[in-house]
Design a protein around this motif. Structure first.
Motif, mmCIF file in Angstrom:
data_model
loop_
_atom_site.group_PDB
_atom_site.id
_atom_site.type_symbol
_atom_site.label_atom_id
_atom_site.label_comp_id
_atom_site.label_asym_id
_atom_site.label_seq_id
_atom_site.Cartn_x
_atom_site.Cartn_y
_atom_site.Cartn_z
ATOM 1 N N SER A 181 0.862 -1.178 0.000
ATOM 2 C CA SER A 181 0.000 0.000 0.000
ATOM 3 C C SER A 181 0.902 1.233 0.000
ATOM 4 O O SER A 181 1.889 1.281 0.746
ATOM 5 N N SER A 238 -9.787 -3.968 0.980
ATOM 6 C CA SER A 238 -8.578 -3.708 0.185
ATOM 7 C C SER A 238 -8.861 -2.671 -0.888
ATOM 8 O O SER A 238 -8.059 -1.754 -1.112
ATOM 9 N N ARG A 239 -9.997 -2.814 -1.550
ATOM 10 C CA ARG A 239 -10.382 -1.880 -2.604
ATOM 11 C C ARG A 239 -10.448 -0.453 -2.052
ATOM 12 O O ARG A 239 -9.880 0.487 -2.630
ATOM 13 N N LEU A 242 -6.789 0.760 -0.812
ATOM 14 C CA LEU A 242 -5.836 1.002 -1.895
ATOM 15 C C LEU A 242 -6.256 2.158 -2.781
ATOM 16 O O LEU A 242 -5.409 2.908 -3.283
ATOM 17 N N LEU A 269 -4.232 -4.179 -6.047
ATOM 18 C CA LEU A 269 -5.662 -4.463 -5.958
ATOM 19 C C LEU A 269 -6.074 -5.483 -7.011
ATOM 20 O O LEU A 269 -6.822 -6.418 -6.717
ATOM 21 N N GLU A 328 -7.838 -9.051 -6.203
ATOM 22 C CA GLU A 328 -9.116 -9.444 -6.804
ATOM 23 C C GLU A 328 -8.980 -10.737 -7.597
ATOM 24 O O GLU A 328 -9.852 -11.604 -7.533
#
Length: 94
Positions: free
Chosen positions: A20, A44-45, A48, A70, A74
């Motif tokens: 990150s 996370s989405r 980030l 990301l 995913e």
């Protein structure tokens, strides 16, 4: 801008060291916690994207490394699409 790494373990035992561009990820995860895969991806989405926007505010461009991270998260999460009880463990935040 301080970066942060977060070490995770996927439900199948595979570990990944994630990047990150900002310490904001520490607001979304706690070391030792387990998160349902969908929740982990959503967190996370958000983290980030915020980190990438902080880079944009400071340098005038988004952080492509955050967006690449990301995309990897995913993609890896798709392996567990049908495993509704699967959890991602955050092992460490550095």
């Amino acid at each position: 801008m301080p970066v942060m790494h977060f070490l995770i373990r996927w439900p199948d035992g595979v570990e990944a060291n994630c990047y990150s561009p900002s310490t904001v990820v520490g607001e979304f995860f706690t070391a030792g916690q387990r998160y349902p895969v969908d929740d982990f991806v959503a967190r996370s989405r958000k983290a980030l994207h915020i980190g990438s926007e902080r880079v944009r505010e400071k340098y005038g461009f988004a952080c492509s490394a955050a967006l690449d991270q990301l995309a990897r998260i995913e993609e890896d999460a798709r392996r567990f699409h049908d495993a509704h009880e699967a959890r991602v463990t955050v092992l460490a935040l550095d």
